[in-house]
Design a protein around this motif. Structure first.
Motif: not given
Length: 179
Positions: A52, A90-91, A93-95, A99-101, A103-105
């Protein structure tokens, strides 16, 4: 001397196997979030790494892939409806610190893979129907070529070669978040 080297190599292999078991032993009764927290704690204890952290980009990617390949994780993801699975990925990957970018990709990649698998499963069903209707022979081969082109376009020759070798990509195990 050779015996000492062999003994050292054997000890190293046992140590590596013990670390692998310690890292990959995820409790299937835990929620995905709990499984991930447990996995990250064990990764930190076994390898001394926290994916992380911002500077751990390569480790983050490898740790995420390793986590997603765990059978209890895949079992949970497979049991979820599509939208719930997308949110869970998504969760995860977030944890892991993405980055949000990113995660979107990754979500866009997942959606593309979902569509390919759905198409592949439809093809396999249509393929089975052709076999049951036509059996063997040239008529079947012509229909299969046409079916592959309909479902896979420019990839149809690749699919045909795979099938000729006995490999059926849409009968293999699906690994959510990976393939």
């Amino acid at each position: 001397m050779v015996a000492q080297v062999m003994q050292a190599a054997s000890a190293h292999e046992h140590e590596e196997e013990a670390r692998r078991r310690a890292l990959l032993g995820v409790d299937p009764t835990l929620s995905l979030e709990e499984q991930q927290r447990d996995f990250l704690d064990r990764l930190s204890a076994v390898a001394g790494v926290d994916p992380r952290k911002p500077e751990a980009r390569l480790v983050r990617s490898q740790a995420t892939e390793l986590f997603l390949r765990l059978e209890p994780v895949q079992a949970r993801l497979a049991a979820m409806p599509v939208e719930e699975r997308r949110a869970a990925l998504a969760d995860i990957r977030r944890r892991m610190g993405f980055s949000e970018e990113m995660i979107a990709q990754k979500a866009a990649d997942d959606a593309h893979r979902d569509a390919r698998w759905e198409n592949g499963h439809s093809y396999m069903k249509a393929r089975a129907e052709l076999f049951s209707r036509l059996g063997q022979g040239e008529a079947l081969e012509a229909e299969l070529r046409s079916l592959r082109e309909q479902y896979f376009g420019h990839e149809a020759p690749t699919i045909a070669r795979e099938e000729e070798s006995g490999f059926f990509r849409y009968q293999r195990r699906r690994v959510y978040g990976r393939n």
